[in-house]
Design a protein around this motif. Structure first.
Motif, PDB file in Angstrom:
ATOM      1  N   ARG A  47     -18.355  -5.400  -5.327  1.00 50.60           N
ATOM      2  CA  ARG A  47     -18.544  -6.719  -5.910  1.00 50.60           C
ATOM      3  C   ARG A  47     -17.743  -6.882  -7.194  1.00 50.60           C
ATOM      4  O   ARG A  47     -17.652  -5.958  -8.007  1.00 50.60           O
ATOM      5  CB  ARG A  47     -20.027  -6.915  -6.197  1.00 50.60           C
ATOM      6  CG  ARG A  47     -20.391  -8.286  -6.737  1.00 50.60           C
ATOM      7  CD  ARG A  47     -21.902  -8.402  -6.829  1.00 50.60           C
ATOM      8  NE  ARG A  47     -22.319  -9.677  -7.389  1.00 50.60           N
ATOM      9  CZ  ARG A  47     -23.567 -10.104  -7.438  1.00 50.60           C
ATOM     10  NH1 ARG A  47     -24.527  -9.324  -6.956  1.00 50.60           N
ATOM     11  NH2 ARG A  47     -23.868 -11.260  -7.963  1.00 50.60           N
ATOM     12  N   LYS A  48     -17.176  -8.054  -7.386  1.00 51.25           N
ATOM     13  CA  LYS A  48     -16.397  -8.370  -8.580  1.00 51.25           C
ATOM     14  C   LYS A  48     -16.986  -9.599  -9.265  1.00 51.25           C
ATOM     15  O   LYS A  48     -17.382 -10.557  -8.602  1.00 51.25           O
ATOM     16  CB  LYS A  48     -14.930  -8.630  -8.216  1.00 51.25           C
ATOM     17  CG  LYS A  48     -14.264  -7.500  -7.419  1.00 51.25           C
ATOM     18  CD  LYS A  48     -14.235  -6.204  -8.193  1.00 51.25           C
ATOM     19  CE  LYS A  48     -13.706  -5.057  -7.352  1.00 51.25           C
ATOM     20  NZ  LYS A  48     -13.800  -3.756  -8.047  1.00 51.25           N
ATOM     21  N   GLU A  49     -17.023  -9.545 -10.574  1.00 54.18           N
ATOM     22  CA  GLU A  49     -17.606 -10.627 -11.348  1.00 54.18           C
ATOM     23  C   GLU A  49     -16.527 -11.483 -12.005  1.00 54.18           C
ATOM     24  O   GLU A  49     -15.444 -11.007 -12.335  1.00 54.18           O
ATOM     25  CB  GLU A  49     -18.521 -10.051 -12.438  1.00 54.18           C
ATOM     26  CG  GLU A  49     -19.647  -9.163 -11.922  1.00 54.18           C
ATOM     27  CD  GLU A  49     -20.711  -9.932 -11.165  1.00 54.18           C
ATOM     28  OE1 GLU A  49     -20.750 -11.172 -11.300  1.00 54.18           O
ATOM     29  OE2 GLU A  49     -21.500  -9.295 -10.433  1.00 54.18           O
ATOM     30  N   GLY A  50     -16.840 -12.745 -12.193  1.00 55.39           N
ATOM     31  CA  GLY A  50     -16.007 -13.613 -13.010  1.00 55.39           C
ATOM     32  C   GLY A  50     -14.943 -14.399 -12.267  1.00 55.39           C
ATOM     33  O   GLY A  50     -14.228 -15.192 -12.876  1.00 55.39           O
ATOM     34  N   GLY A  51     -14.815 -14.201 -10.973  1.00 53.42           N
ATOM     35  CA  GLY A  51     -13.814 -14.956 -10.223  1.00 53.42           C
ATOM     36  C   GLY A  51     -12.431 -14.337 -10.312  1.00 53.42           C
ATOM     37  O   GLY A  51     -12.048 -13.774 -11.336  1.00 53.42           O
ATOM     38  N   TYR A  52     -11.671 -14.446  -9.226  1.00 55.58           N
ATOM     39  CA  TYR A  52     -10.307 -13.909  -9.155  1.00 55.58           C
ATOM     40  C   TYR A  52      -9.497 -14.421 -10.343  1.00 55.58           C
ATOM     41  O   TYR A  52      -9.582 -15.599 -10.677  1.00 55.58           O
ATOM     42  CB  TYR A  52      -9.659 -14.320  -7.834  1.00 55.58           C
ATOM     43  CG  TYR A  52      -8.270 -13.775  -7.649  1.00 55.58           C
ATOM     44  CD1 TYR A  52      -8.073 -12.540  -7.056  1.00 55.58           C
ATOM     45  CD2 TYR A  52      -7.154 -14.488  -8.086  1.00 55.58           C
ATOM     46  CE1 TYR A  52      -6.789 -12.027  -6.892  1.00 55.58           C
ATOM     47  CE2 TYR A  52      -5.872 -13.988  -7.938  1.00 55.58           C
ATOM     48  CZ  TYR A  52      -5.692 -12.755  -7.336  1.00 55.58           C
ATOM     49  OH  TYR A  52      -4.436 -12.237  -7.176  1.00 55.58           O
ATOM     50  N   ASP A  68     -20.503 -17.394  -0.831  1.00 61.64           N
ATOM     51  CA  ASP A  68     -21.332 -18.177  -1.756  1.00 61.64           C
ATOM     52  C   ASP A  68     -20.987 -17.898  -3.208  1.00 61.64           C
ATOM     53  O   ASP A  68     -21.864 -17.740  -4.065  1.00 61.64           O
ATOM     54  CB  ASP A  68     -22.823 -17.876  -1.510  1.00 61.64           C
ATOM     55  CG  ASP A  68     -23.269 -18.274  -0.110  1.00 61.64           C
ATOM     56  OD1 ASP A  68     -22.752 -19.283   0.409  1.00 61.64           O
ATOM     57  OD2 ASP A  68     -24.111 -17.553   0.469  1.00 61.64           O
ATOM     58  N   GLY A  69     -19.694 -17.796  -3.495  1.00 61.59           N
ATOM     59  CA  GLY A  69     -19.252 -17.616  -4.861  1.00 61.59           C
ATOM     60  C   GLY A  69     -19.236 -16.181  -5.345  1.00 61.59           C
ATOM     61  O   GLY A  69     -18.894 -15.924  -6.508  1.00 61.59           O
ATOM     62  N   THR A  70     -19.578 -15.226  -4.493  1.00 57.73           N
ATOM     63  CA  THR A  70     -19.559 -13.820  -4.859  1.00 57.73           C
ATOM     64  C   THR A  70     -18.391 -13.125  -4.167  1.00 57.73           C
ATOM     65  O   THR A  70     -18.297 -13.140  -2.944  1.00 57.73           O
ATOM     66  CB  THR A  70     -20.870 -13.118  -4.451  1.00 57.73           C
ATOM     67  OG1 THR A  70     -21.959 -13.756  -5.126  1.00 57.73           O
ATOM     68  CG2 THR A  70     -20.836 -11.641  -4.832  1.00 57.73           C
ATOM     69  N   ASP A  71     -17.484 -12.546  -4.962  1.00 56.87           N
ATOM     70  CA  ASP A  71     -16.310 -11.868  -4.412  1.00 56.87           C
ATOM     71  C   ASP A  71     -16.614 -10.403  -4.158  1.00 56.87           C
ATOM     72  O   ASP A  71     -17.302  -9.740  -4.949  1.00 56.87           O
ATOM     73  CB  ASP A  71     -15.127 -11.979  -5.378  1.00 56.87           C
ATOM     74  CG  ASP A  71     -14.692 -13.424  -5.576  1.00 56.87           C
ATOM     75  OD1 ASP A  71     -14.926 -14.236  -4.664  1.00 56.87           O
ATOM     76  OD2 ASP A  71     -14.122 -13.727  -6.643  1.00 56.87           O
TER      77      ASP A  71
END
Length: 506
Positions: free
Chosen positions: A371-376, A415-418
């Motif tokens: 999981r990555k936070e904050g958007g690409y 749903d907005g989670t990368d």
């Protein structure tokens, strides 16, 4: 009856300020069978101050009013409206009258005797005056005392008191004295604890202590007090006998151990817990609410070390204990709660560590699965400005790809989670955390990933490889693996992947 633990600091024995009620009662006036646990603790705290006047220190003195007799100098006792300490002041309710001590004025030996007999049986009061017969003396009906005290026990760190009702006419107060001399003896220390059980009995004259202990009554000869030295020469000798140490002794060693001094004792300590939790909980029940600086680290260590050092079998055993153990008292419940909380954090950290090992290092950055936070482009630098769309996944999530530093990366947005689920490289340069890159030999892979399993080449195109070596440790790594594709004895491609709902080797 449930027990109640309340810290009773040494300094409190000499503090003033009973506070809290306009019409405080004395022990003799306390209603029949109306004492609560807090009342008993308050009585113990006040009684300790009185006991200390005879054993440890002296009453306040007017140093300008002196008398001399028998080669001793006496000073007038200046103790008018002297407030005695309590541990806590309870809120009054309709159903209970909590006891707190009245301020006292002590101007004569008779006053001092009356104060002592407020808290102690006549026999106990006699023993107090016998401790130092020349300490207090009346001159012309006025109380004087010699100046000075014996000095408190420097090995005593702190103490706690616990009250429990034995029957309607008898309470016991268990005082736990904690030793720790690390602050002034390092690299050596005396550490551990001793206990004294005091009796509070309902007599014809009211509630009186019939046995007592000094405020600093630590017993340095107790079997639960230990002496340690933390230096390289002593370590060899200490470690040779650690397998015979009790769980408590191992725990006390760990309070001040670090680095090389920790590992051996911590291993024994954790394995003892896994093998015999009943004994561990019993011996460690003194640790909750104790004043030692690193007490939380010690109480948590069986959980933290099981996930840091051991495998699935030990982790399953830990979970079994935490799910089934029935605490026998409040202290054991506190230990169990601490371990459960530590297990949650340990699993999270171990999972993060396991995930972190599934990465490719390139261009000075760690591209990792998960999981990555904050958007690409998240927290990475130098990634393409815009990723390429790769369609839609089976569950409607958006799929994307990008390339960076010789690595092709695939991730999804649900749903907005990368979440990065696959990384592939076919060129030298990008390395695994173990240091393997394209062009290394098959033997290099096996030397680093000793559990790698050979299987038919896998992947969407198999990269034309002869076969693949699969590193898939399972456990907290879940469905993650690294595939090293081997062609003519060398690594021709590396793929780091999370299958999410399955494993290659299972």
């Amino acid at each position: 009856m449930r027990r109640m633990l309340l810290s009773v600091f040494l300094a409190a024995a000499l503090l003033t300020g009973c506070g809290g009620r306009e019409t405080p009662a004395s022990p003799d006036e306390a209603p029949e069978a109306a004492l609560t646990e807090q009342d008993v603790i308050n009585m113990y705290t006040a009684a300790s101050a009185v006991y200390d006047w005879f054993d440890l220190t002296t009453l306040p003195l007017d140093m300008e009013d002196a008398r001399t007799e028998g080669g001793l100098t006496y000073y007038r006792v200046d103790a008018e409206d002297l407030s005695l300490p309590v541990s806590a002041v309870a809120e009054p309710t309709d159903s209970t009258l909590s006891w707190t001590p009245e301020p006292v004025t002590i101007a004569s030996l008779a006053d001092l005797r009356a104060a002592a007999e407020t808290y102690f049986s006549p026999e106990m009061a006699d023993s107090l005056f016998a401790l130092s017969p020349d300490h207090y003396k009346d001159f012309d009906g006025v109380l004087y005392a010699t100046d000075g005290g014996r000095g408190s026990n420097v090995y005593l760190l702190d103490k706690t008191a616990a009250a429990e009702q034995a029957d309607e006419d008898h309470w016991t107060v268990t005082v736990t004295f904690y030793a720790d001399s690390w602050a002034f003896e390092k690299p050596s220390t005396t550490v551990g604890y001793s206990q004294a059980v005091l009796d509070l009995e309902h007599t014809a004259d009211g509630w009186k202590f019939t046995s007592f202990a000094p405020s600093d009554g630590l017993d340095l000869e107790a079997e639960t007090v230990f002496q340690f030295t933390y230096d390289p020469y002593a370590l060899l000798e200490e470690e040779s006998g650690m397998d015979t140490w009790s769980d408590l002794k191992l725990a006390c060693w760990l309070l001040h151990a670090d680095g090389a001094y920790t590992d051996g004792a911590a291993d024994y300590f954790t394995r003892r817990f896994l093998a015999d939790p009943n004994t561990w909980f019993e011996e460690l029940s003194v640790f909750p609410n104790s004043p030692w600086e690193h007490v939380d680290f010690v109480m948590e260590s069986p959980a933290t070390l099981t996930y840091a050092w051991y495998g699935q079998e030990e982790q399953d055993r830990l979970t079994e204990i935490l799910d089934t153990y029935a605490p026998r008292n409040e202290q054991e419940q506190s230990l169990l709660d601490t371990l459960r909380s530590a297990q949650e954090g340990s699993i999270e950290r171990a999972t993060e560590n396991a995930t972190a090992s599934f990465c490719l290092v390139t261009e000075g950055q760690f591209l990792s699965l998960g999981r990555k936070e904050g958007g690409y482009p998240w927290d990475y630098e130098g990634l393409p400005e815009t990723p390429q769309s790769a369609g839609t996944g089976d569950n409607g999530e958006s799929l994307f790809t990008f390339s960076f530093g010789g690595v092709d990366v695939a991730y999804l947005d649900a749903d907005g989670t990368d979440n990065i689920y696959r990384m592939t490289t076919t060129v030298p340069g990008p390395r695994t955390l173990g240091g393997i890159q394209v062009g290394d030999s098959e033997d290099d892979v096996k030397a680093v990933y000793t559990g790698a399993v050979q299987m038919e080449a896998v992947g969407e195109d198999q990269f034309g490889a002869d076969y693949a070596l699969i590193h898939e440790p399972g456990g907290l790594s879940y469905c993650k693996h690294i595939s090293f594709f081997i062609t003519d004895g060398e690594v021709s491609a590396i793929q780091v992947e999370d299958l999410v709902d399955g494993r290659l080797l299972s």
